[in-house]
Design an enzyme around this catalytic site. Structure first.
Site, PDB file in Angstrom:
ATOM      1  N   ASN A 173       5.169   3.072  -8.591  1.00 14.80           N
ATOM      2  CA  ASN A 173       4.067   2.928  -9.559  1.00 14.80           C
ATOM      3  C   ASN A 173       2.900   3.855  -9.190  1.00 14.80           C
ATOM      4  O   ASN A 173       1.754   3.423  -9.047  1.00 14.80           O
ATOM      5  CB  ASN A 173       3.597   1.473  -9.601  1.00 14.80           C
ATOM      6  CG  ASN A 173       3.173   1.041 -10.993  1.00 14.80           C
ATOM      7  OD1 ASN A 173       3.175   1.843 -11.941  1.00 14.80           O
ATOM      8  ND2 ASN A 173       2.800  -0.204 -11.144  1.00 14.80           N
TER       9      ASN A 173
ATOM     10  N   HIS B  25      -2.106  -7.570 -11.816  1.00 10.86           N
ATOM     11  CA  HIS B  25      -0.749  -7.948 -12.205  1.00 10.86           C
ATOM     12  C   HIS B  25      -0.706  -9.300 -12.907  1.00 10.86           C
ATOM     13  O   HIS B  25       0.133  -9.502 -13.801  1.00 10.86           O
ATOM     14  CB  HIS B  25       0.163  -7.975 -10.977  1.00 10.86           C
ATOM     15  CG  HIS B  25       0.689  -6.624 -10.592  1.00 10.86           C
ATOM     16  ND1 HIS B  25       0.027  -5.783  -9.715  1.00 10.86           N
ATOM     17  CD2 HIS B  25       1.798  -5.953 -10.985  1.00 10.86           C
ATOM     18  CE1 HIS B  25       0.711  -4.677  -9.584  1.00 10.86           C
ATOM     19  NE2 HIS B  25       1.788  -4.741 -10.334  1.00 10.86           N
TER      20      HIS B  25
END
Length: 472
Positions: free
Chosen positions: A327, A360
């Protein structure tokens, strides 16, 4: 499964649309077409909840443009992350939960709008320094780039187009306003071989998707929380179950991220001359203004929007190194706007990981997983320094393999918390293996510290002995 199908269909349509979108030469037309398609995607997946995204755009846009530019980035950060937390807490307040895809859209929008405020702050700071006649290392006065001038003249329409352009609106990757503006105004996207770059990525996606479907059928995640799993399976089986579950997670992430990258490459977003030494998230490291007038015949790459390096993630030896390849565009955002800006060097790593966990989601699993990394890394660093750093030949290779196994076991054990999400499920699984890895890591750290201390003492004794012999 329904969400996954919608996700794949939308990404597939976005990739196909890129061939059409890339042909627009008029910047205004290109902006409006991209934004219209982006809003269509947002509304089709979020419905009434699209109002959340529009409200965030409106408030954060006003903060970025009209608030004091010395602090607009901090206010924007506080507002967007506060609203992201509220957005995910709607069910606890008695409201209808937003669709799953809405959460992904809100996540990317948070990075974009906060990142934009930081870009404006950086441009305003540089402008103030120029006003004080600041010079660079060569002794020449530093000048604002065209992108920095555009940031200082930013209006709500610019923020609107950047926020809702269809490229990356659903799942990312994160890209800066500078990258977005270059795609609209510079000729690179028309000259880069976008089809070849996209096909190269698409070739491997069926492999990852196929492995995801196969392994998830054999070792489903929900089995790890069943009574049969605890009562009929051995301790070793339960402990090793984290390996297939994390493998499934990796294959799913690889598939999704690479499809998202394909949306960028097909649209030409992030295409820059390879000679500019482009970096993930950041873009060119060298000046490219001289190449805009003659863009034909140049080798291009899409390193700016490369969000994952699958090969290096899999084959690198250490946990610390693997984190760098995962990521990457989001990591760039975290590094630039949290890690480097955090006032305390001592706590900046923990602060960055905490922000990542908050970004998240609100589930405990994200904190168990992401915030667990700082406790494992010192163990790996310690043993690397004690045994691997100075090893050579076969011994080095054997130790590297052991480190690789340890890396993926740590990822897998912490990763299952990321997948199970809730405290009760996480505790059920961790309890079923008696928290053995945490106990093992604590013991490893204590043993490693004893070994390090003993070696240090031996080195001091040897040095003292040499000094005594030299004085004789």
């Amino acid at each position: 499964m329904k969400d996954d199908i919608i996700y794949l269909v939308l990404l597939g349509l976005c990739i196909a649309f890129g061939q059409f979108y890339r042909k627009f030469r008029d910047p205004e037309q290109k902006k409006w077409v991209g934004t219209a398609v982006g809003l269509l995607i947002v509304f089709s997946t979020s419905g009434f909840h699209t109002l959340h995204m529009l409200f965030c755009y409106l408030v954060c846009g006003l903060i970025t443009i009209y608030f004091n530019r010395k602090a607009c980035h901090l206010v924007s950060f506080g507002f967007m992350f506060g609203y992201l937390f509220l957005f995910r807490s709607l069910t606890f307040l008695g409201f209808e939960a937003p669709p799953g895809h809405s959460n992904m859209i809100q996540m990317i929008l948070t990075l974009k709008l906060v990142g934009l405020a930081f870009e404006v702050n950086a441009a305003a700071t540089k402008s103030a320094e120029i006003g004080q006649a600041k010079k660079d290392e060569a002794g020449e006065t530093v000048a604002l780039s065209e992108n920095e001038k555009a940031l200082l003249k930013l209006d709500m329409l610019d923020v609107f187009h950047y926020s809702f352009n269809y490229v990356g609106v659903l799942t990312g990757p994160y890209y800066t306003f500078k990258t977005f503006r270059d795609t609209i105004y510079l000729p690179f996207s028309y000259n880069a071989n976008c089809i070849e770059a996209t096909v190269d990525k698409l070739k491997v996606i069926p492999l990852y998707a196929g492995l995801f479907l196969l392994i998830s059928h054999i070792w489903p995640l929900n089995y790890a929380t069943s009574s049969e799993f605890y009562e009929q399976r051995s301790f070793i089986y339960r402990l090793m179950y984290v390996w297939p579950t994390f493998f499934i997670f990796r294959m799913r992430i690889y598939t999704g991220i690479m499809l998202s990258e394909c949306v960028c490459t097909m649209a030409g977003l992030g295409a820059y001359p390879k000679s500019c030494e482009n970096k993930c998230g950041h873009g060119p490291s060298k000046d490219y203004s001289s190449l805009t007038s003659n863009p034909e015949g140049i080798e291009y790459d899409f390193e700016t929007v490369r969000n994952i390096d699958v090969v290096n993630t899999e084959k690198c030896w250490t946990f610390r190194e693997a984190m760098k390849y995962w990521n990457m565009c989001v990591q760039y955002w975290m590094a630039m706007y949290v890690y480097k800006r955090f006032p305390s060097k001592k706590y900046r790593t923990i602060a960055t990981l905490a922000v990542s966990a908050i970004w998240h989601g609100v589930y405990a699993g994200y904190y168990f997983c992401i915030c667990g990394a700082p406790f494992y890394l010192p163990i790996e660093d310690l043993y690397f320094k004690l045994f691997i750093k100075d090893a050579t030949g076969t011994k080095r290779q054997v130790l590297n393999v052991i480190c690789w196994i340890s890396k993926f076991f740590a990822f897998s054990y912490m990763g299952i918390a990321f997948l199970l999400l809730t405290i009760d499920k996480i505790w059920f699984y961790y309890g079923s293996v008696y928290h053995f890895p945490y106990i093992m890591w604590l013991a490893m750290y204590l043993v490693g510290m004893v070994i390090a201390k003993d070696r240090k003492a031996k080195a001091k004794r040897a040095e003292k002995k040499q000094q005594q012999e030299a004085t004789k």
